[in-house]
Design an enzyme around this catalytic site. Structure first.
Site, PDB file in Angstrom:
ATOM      1  N   LYS A 183       4.825   2.977   8.462  1.00 28.90           N
ATOM      2  CA  LYS A 183       3.743   3.602   8.726  1.00 28.90           C
ATOM      3  C   LYS A 183       2.665   2.644   8.159  1.00 28.90           C
ATOM      4  CE  LYS A 183       3.078   7.451   6.022  1.00 28.90           C
ATOM      5  NZ  LYS A 183       2.924   8.570   4.895  1.00 28.90           N
ATOM      6  N   LYS A 232       5.159   1.488  -3.468  1.00 31.74           N
ATOM      7  CA  LYS A 232       5.053   3.410  -3.718  1.00 31.74           C
ATOM      8  C   LYS A 232       5.430   2.694  -4.635  1.00 31.74           C
ATOM      9  CE  LYS A 232       4.994   7.461  -1.966  1.00 31.74           C
ATOM     10  NZ  LYS A 232       4.214   7.971  -0.658  1.00 31.74           N
ATOM     11  N   THR A 254      -5.434  12.960   5.808  1.00 34.05           N
ATOM     12  CA  THR A 254      -3.216  13.258   6.008  1.00 34.05           C
ATOM     13  C   THR A 254      -3.561  14.507   6.790  1.00 34.05           C
ATOM     14  OG1 THR A 254      -3.479  12.343   3.950  1.00 34.05           O
ATOM     15  CG2 THR A 254      -1.399  13.484   5.050  1.00 34.05           C
ATOM     16  N   LYS A 295       0.741  -1.298  -0.251  1.00 34.98           N
ATOM     17  CA  LYS A 295      -0.032  -0.674  -0.316  1.00 34.98           C
ATOM     18  C   LYS A 295       0.514   0.623   0.172  1.00 34.98           C
ATOM     19  CE  LYS A 295      -4.101   1.789   0.507  1.00 34.98           C
ATOM     20  NZ  LYS A 295      -3.209   3.193  -0.437  1.00 34.98           N
ATOM     21  N   ASN A 345      -2.003  19.248  -0.990  1.00 30.91           N
ATOM     22  CA  ASN A 345      -3.065  19.138  -0.023  1.00 30.91           C
ATOM     23  C   ASN A 345      -2.789  18.627   0.638  1.00 30.91           C
ATOM     24  OD1 ASN A 345      -4.289  16.774   1.313  1.00 30.91           O
ATOM     25  ND2 ASN A 345      -4.831  16.083  -1.325  1.00 30.91           N
TER      26      ASN A 345
END
Ligand code: NAD
Length: 403
Positions: free
Chosen positions: A79, A91, A175, A55, A206
């Protein structure tokens, strides 16, 4: 990444096999995408998948390279492990400057990425999400291309999608919201009120724009913000809502008149309580670390502090709240999105917000308590890394991949 693991090795007695496992990669996929006669390198990398499918986001940036994607995939493993998700770390990225492409070309390159990597992606295999210069629209094109190839619906193969395609209502700002929740918990532990606190935010996309807005609304004084064109500064605090309007119109924050302009380097060196890097990695390195004047660094970007700078910051008494904790809200919301897609459930916004809050508060206290117990020998980042690494290694042991 390797240096950090070496340091942790001596703290928790990692075996050579454990180090080898943590520094190796499960899958490295690389290709060249061709759009309008130009070629762009693209990667999808899974670091570890002991806890679940890979992920992690997909980044479009001219500086994307294999080493960068590997580091980012490694951080995703940590994480996801730290906040208790059933995911490994991955990633992806394309070495492209999306500012030089029109919308049709961005759509084309997004679809080409999926045509190249659809065999290594999937809801049970590896699940991408947005990152720098990618957004829900890009995720929508990618999902559509994937479903066309597979000839079935599989919304759980990607998160951060538009709501209409199975996206999660809180993902867009999650986030920043997760960071905001951790930030407030941290302020309580140091007994500081938002109204008595100053901050500078590097990056107004963002993550940076949303956390700056949330902090501004609590009365915290944001004295500087920046984007890739440079920054602006006002010692009395910036009107963040006005800056947000300008940014949403597609302009740089530096287009604002009658305000002091600063460079990104100057922003990093400001005398503030909190420096909040929310742009790219390696912004604070051994070259500028001795000019950092903030009391705390709150990492909303992934990897903004280099390993050698970290040691110096620790010795100078500047505490860093690490990326894998501070910016984990995005992947937490991605997980809720994936659960919705896999189960066919649609969760209410209140439920999602409460769940995000509980996850972030719990993760913060687990890390901070571990740090408090061991602060003679480690910083907050090391505490977070150790908690995350132990969960990955436990899963590897249960699988029989380690003694
Ligand atoms: P974004 O593309 O929305 O925004 C990036 C911002 O950084 C833009 O304002 C851009 O102008 C600015 N920027 C680019 N280069 C810069 C430079 N050299 N100096 C200063 N500013 C610069 O990206 P984002 O999604 O906000 O991601 C920002 C960071 O947060 C990245 O490190 C990313 O990996 C991390 N992150 C993002 C998410 C997410 O959900 N989007 C989740 C976790 C971590």
């Amino acid at each position: 990444m390797k240096k950090r693991i070496e340091r942790i090795k001596s703290l928790i007695d990692l075996s050579e096999d454990e180090v080898k496992l943590l520094t190796s990669f499960k899958r490295i996929s690389k290709t060249e995408l061709e759009i309008n006669g130009k070629r762009y390198s693209a990667w999808r990398i899974v670091h570890n998948d002991a806890l679940g499918p890979g992920k992690g986001g997909i980044r479009f940036h001219p500086n994307v390279c294999e080493d960068e994607i590997k580091s980012l995939a490694f951080w995703m493993s940590l994480k996801n492990s730290l906040i208790g998700l059933p995911y490994g770390g991955a990633k992806g990225g394309i070495a492209v400057n999306p500012k030089e492409l029109n919308q049709n070309e961005i759509e084309e390159i997004s679809r080409a990425y999926i045509r190249a990597f659809h065999n290594v992606l999937g809801q049970d295999k590896d699940i991408p999400a947005p990152d720098v210069y990618t957004n829900p629209k890009v995720m929508g094109w990618m999902l559509d291309e994937f479903e066309k190839i597979k000839q079935r619906h599989e919304p759980g193969m990607i998160t951060g999608k538009p709501i209409e395609l199975g996206g999660c209502k809180i993902r867009d700002t999650a986030t920043a919201k997760g960071g905001f929740i951790v930030f407030n918990e941290f302020l309580k532990t140091i007994d500081k009120k938002p109204t008595e606190t100053t901050a500078a935010v590097q990056g107004f996309g963002n993550v940076g724009m949303n956390i700056a807005t949330m902090l501004h609304e609590t009365g915290l004084k944001i004295v500087a913000i920046s984007d890739s064109s440079g920054g602006i500064y006002d010692e009395n605090g910036l009107d963040i809502l006005k800056m947000k309007e300008i940014k949403i119109r597609g302009q740089s924050v530096t287009n604002i008149e009658n305000i002091k302009k600063i460079t990104n380097e100057e922003l990093l060196e400001l005398d503030v309580d909190f420096l909040i890097p929310a742009a790219l990695e390696n912004q604070i390195t051994k070259d500028n670390v001795n000019r950092i004047n903030a009391r705390y660094i709150f990492e909303m970007a992934n990897g903004p502090v280099s390993e050698d700078a970290d040691v110096i910051l620790h010795n100078k008494g500047i505490m860093v709240i690490p990326d894998i904790l501070a910016n984990a809200g995005g992947v937490a919301a991605s997980y809720y999105e994936w659960v919705q897609n896999m189960s066919g459930n649609i969760f209410e916004t209140n439920y999602l917000e409460n769940r995000l809050e509980r996850t972030m508060i719990d993760s913060f206290h687990r890390v901070y308590e571990f740090f408090e117990k061991n602060k003679e020998s480690m910083d907050v980042r090391t505490a977070a890394h150790i908690i995350a690494i132990k969960r990955i290694l436990a899963a590897e042991k249960i699988r029989g991949n380690l003694q």
